[in-house]
Design a protein around this motif. Structure first.
Motif, short mmCIF file in Angstrom:
data_model
loop_
_atom_site.label_atom_id
_atom_site.label_comp_id
_atom_site.label_asym_id
_atom_site.label_seq_id
_atom_site.Cartn_x
_atom_site.Cartn_y
_atom_site.Cartn_z
N GLY A 59 0.81 -1.21 0.00
CA GLY A 59 0.00 0.00 0.00
C GLY A 59 0.84 1.26 0.00
N ALA A 60 1.96 1.22 0.74
CA ALA A 60 2.88 2.37 0.75
C ALA A 60 3.50 2.57 -0.61
N ARG A 61 3.86 1.48 -1.27
CA ARG A 61 4.40 1.57 -2.63
C ARG A 61 3.37 2.21 -3.57
N ASN A 62 2.12 1.77 -3.45
CA ASN A 62 1.07 2.31 -4.31
C ASN A 62 0.84 3.81 -4.07
N ALA A 63 1.11 4.26 -2.82
CA ALA A 63 0.91 5.67 -2.48
C ALA A 63 2.10 6.54 -2.89
N GLY A 64 3.20 5.91 -3.30
CA GLY A 64 4.35 6.68 -3.76
C GLY A 64 5.50 6.77 -2.78
N SER A 65 5.42 6.09 -1.64
CA SER A 65 6.52 6.13 -0.68
C SER A 65 7.70 5.29 -1.16
N THR A 66 8.88 5.77 -0.88
CA THR A 66 10.09 5.01 -1.21
C THR A 66 10.85 4.60 0.05
N PHE A 67 10.34 4.99 1.22
CA PHE A 67 10.95 4.61 2.50
C PHE A 67 9.85 4.05 3.40
N PHE A 68 10.22 3.04 4.19
CA PHE A 68 9.24 2.39 5.07
C PHE A 68 9.91 2.04 6.39
N LEU A 69 9.23 2.38 7.50
CA LEU A 69 9.70 2.03 8.85
C LEU A 69 8.86 0.86 9.34
N ALA A 70 9.53 -0.28 9.63
CA ALA A 70 8.84 -1.49 10.05
C ALA A 70 9.29 -1.90 11.44
N PRO A 71 8.39 -2.47 12.25
CA PRO A 71 8.81 -3.00 13.55
C PRO A 71 9.87 -4.08 13.37
N ALA A 72 10.91 -4.02 14.15
CA ALA A 72 11.96 -5.04 14.05
C ALA A 72 11.39 -6.43 14.31
N SER A 73 10.35 -6.52 15.12
CA SER A 73 9.74 -7.81 15.44
C SER A 73 8.96 -8.38 14.26
N ASN A 74 8.78 -7.63 13.18
CA ASN A 74 8.12 -8.13 11.96
C ASN A 74 9.11 -8.48 10.86
N CYS A 75 10.40 -8.44 11.16
CA CYS A 75 11.41 -8.57 10.11
C CYS A 75 11.33 -9.90 9.35
N GLU A 76 10.99 -10.98 10.02
CA GLU A 76 10.91 -12.26 9.32
C GLU A 76 9.88 -12.23 8.21
N GLU A 77 8.80 -11.47 8.40
CA GLU A 77 7.77 -11.34 7.36
C GLU A 77 8.16 -10.33 6.29
N GLU B 182 10.18 -6.97 0.28
CA GLU B 182 10.27 -5.52 0.14
C GLU B 182 9.91 -5.11 -1.29
N PRO B 183 8.99 -4.17 -1.46
CA PRO B 183 8.64 -3.72 -2.82
C PRO B 183 9.85 -3.16 -3.54
N GLU B 184 9.89 -3.36 -4.84
CA GLU B 184 11.00 -2.87 -5.64
C GLU B 184 11.12 -1.36 -5.53
N GLY B 185 12.34 -0.89 -5.28
CA GLY B 185 12.59 0.54 -5.18
C GLY B 185 12.30 1.14 -3.82
N MET B 186 11.91 0.31 -2.85
CA MET B 186 11.60 0.81 -1.51
C MET B 186 12.66 0.36 -0.51
N GLN B 187 13.12 1.29 0.32
CA GLN B 187 14.06 0.96 1.40
C GLN B 187 13.27 0.79 2.70
N VAL B 188 13.47 -0.36 3.34
CA VAL B 188 12.74 -0.68 4.57
C VAL B 188 13.73 -0.72 5.73
N PHE B 189 13.42 0.03 6.79
CA PHE B 189 14.29 0.10 7.95
C PHE B 189 13.57 -0.45 9.18
N ALA B 190 14.32 -1.15 10.02
CA ALA B 190 13.75 -1.79 11.21
C ALA B 190 13.94 -0.91 12.43
N VAL B 191 12.86 -0.73 13.22
CA VAL B 191 12.93 0.08 14.44
C VAL B 191 12.25 -0.67 15.58
#
Length: 415
Positions: free
Chosen positions: A356-374, A379-388
């Protein structure tokens, strides 16, 4: 034989006609007619032969089978497209920019008052999952087939999302309650992160069924706690109380010092069993946490439920009440629950939210570190995902994205 040859030998035809017309009086067979009269007589012979009873039965049987097959096919088509099935489909949902001040929607997603606020830019998008299959939003076999072949959709057990023993109204109320709680936690976490939180207060909202004490009342404000035979501790924060309770065994008699109206009174109770997998005990009380602050935040979303937008709400508050643009004009999406101490927790549908973030035009995503296995490998193409894992880490990551230097940020692939 050519036509000319047949015309030049009329006597042969005459002989044949005589053979047909002069007989013994017995019915002439179709085979004889066909031989003697290749034209008219042959047709007459075919008309004289009526289908037998067996032939008629076979024809009726074929018609019945065809009709039954047609009805079955129609019923299957109707079932595939019309009959609800007991499953839930998760798909990418819409996103909302919590920094939006009404410029692209009919209401403010976030509005902060009670303190000086600062201009913001860019986007901090809360992401959602579109859910079909809960009460009021049925899915069919056709929907499941389409979801099976979609990389952005996921089929899950209905009881994971909306238990069958809950009505549509109950599911909606639960989602709204979770959303409200996440917003309250987000504001407190943001105030603590920015150093704008004053003293914290823990107010009793309910005595749970497991707690049998009648000395504690709703609206009592907890100030001290004294385990039987132990020392008195002044309660200054929820995290401090939670940590203390891990050291007090189940069944311990404790005395709470509470403020009831204008009076300070003691209230005794016996601690109850903790949640499975944890140590210590619980008070058996539902508490509302508040802090001394003039800052108030209101949220304008009414059709979204659940707790997973907490981290993005907190980031929005931080950006509003601190000078400068936190995002540097970048379009950043994210998700994660948050508690009042700023701890970021896991959520469901992480892959659909990234889509959904990719569809909205975001190129950066902040994800819970506890969701990293999923997250890994999705990761959508062209999107950088960071764990917090905390609000502070989320603020640091957002500042790094704004500066254009993300080399030091944690990613799920590195977890």
């Amino acid at each position: 034989m050519s036509h000319d040859e047949r015309v030049t030998h009329p006597d042969q035809h005459g002989a044949a006609d005589a053979a047909v017309s002069v007989g013994s009086g017995r019915p002439t067979s179709a085979r004889a007619n066909e031989k003697g009269l290749p034209g008219q007589a042959g047709q007459a012979g075919i008309q004289d032969v009526e289908p037998s009873g067996e032939d008629r039965r076979r024809r009726r049987l074929r018609r019945s089978v065809a009709a039954g097959t047609f009805i079955l096919v129609v019923a299957l088509v109707v079932a595939v497209f019309m009959v609800p099935v007991n499953a839930v489909i998760e798909a990418p949902g819409p996103t909302w920019n919590v920094l939006d001040n009404g410029s692209s929607s009919d209401q403010d997603v976030l509005k902060v008052s009670g303190t000086e606020t600062y201009p913001t830019e860019g986007a901090l998008r809360m992401t959602t999952v579109s859910v079909s299959g809960c009460p009021g939003y049925p899915v069919t076999t056709a929907d499941l087939i389409a979801a099976w072949f979609s990389s952005d959709k996921r089929i899950v057990d209905r009881n994971e999302v909306c238990p069958q023993d809950q009505s549509a109204e109950q599911v909606e109320e639960t989602g709204k309650a979770q959303m409200t709680a996440s917003q309250d936690s987000a504001v407190i976490a943001a105030l603590i992160e920015t150093g704008m939180a004053g003293a914290m207060h823990l107010t009793v909202t309910e005595v749970t069924e497991q707690q049998t004490s009648t000395e504690i009342q709703a609206d009592d404000v907890l100030e001290t706690i004294t385990p039987e035979g132990g020392q008195t501790t002044t309660i200054t924060s929820f995290s401090q109380l939670r940590e203390l309770m891990t050291t007090i065994p189940e069944g311990t008699r404790v005395t709470l010092g509470v403020r009831r109206g204008e009076q300070q009174v003691p209230a005794a109770l016996t601690t109850i069993a903790p949640q499975e997998g944890t140590t210590g005990s619980l008070l058996g009380l539902s508490l509302r946490v508040s802090v001394d602050s003039q800052v108030e935040a209101t949220f304008g979303l009414s059709d979204v439920g659940g707790p997973s937008a907490g981290m993005m709400f907190a980031l929005g508050v931080v950006d509003e009440i601190t000078p400068g643009s936190l995002t540097g004009g970048k379009d950043i999406s994210g998700t994660g629950t948050i508690d009042m101490n700023g701890q970021v927790g896991p959520i469901g549908g992480i892959q659909q939210k990234m889509a959904g973030a990719r569809n909205a035009g975001s190129t950066f995503f902040l994800a819970p570190a506890s969701n990293c296995e999923e997250v890994k490998g999705h990761e959508p193409e062209g999107m950088q995902v960071f764990a917090v894992s905390t609000l502070h880490e989320a603020v640091t990551a957002t500042e790094a994205i704004a500066s254009g230097n993300t080399s030091g940020l944690a990613t799920c692939s590195a977890q």
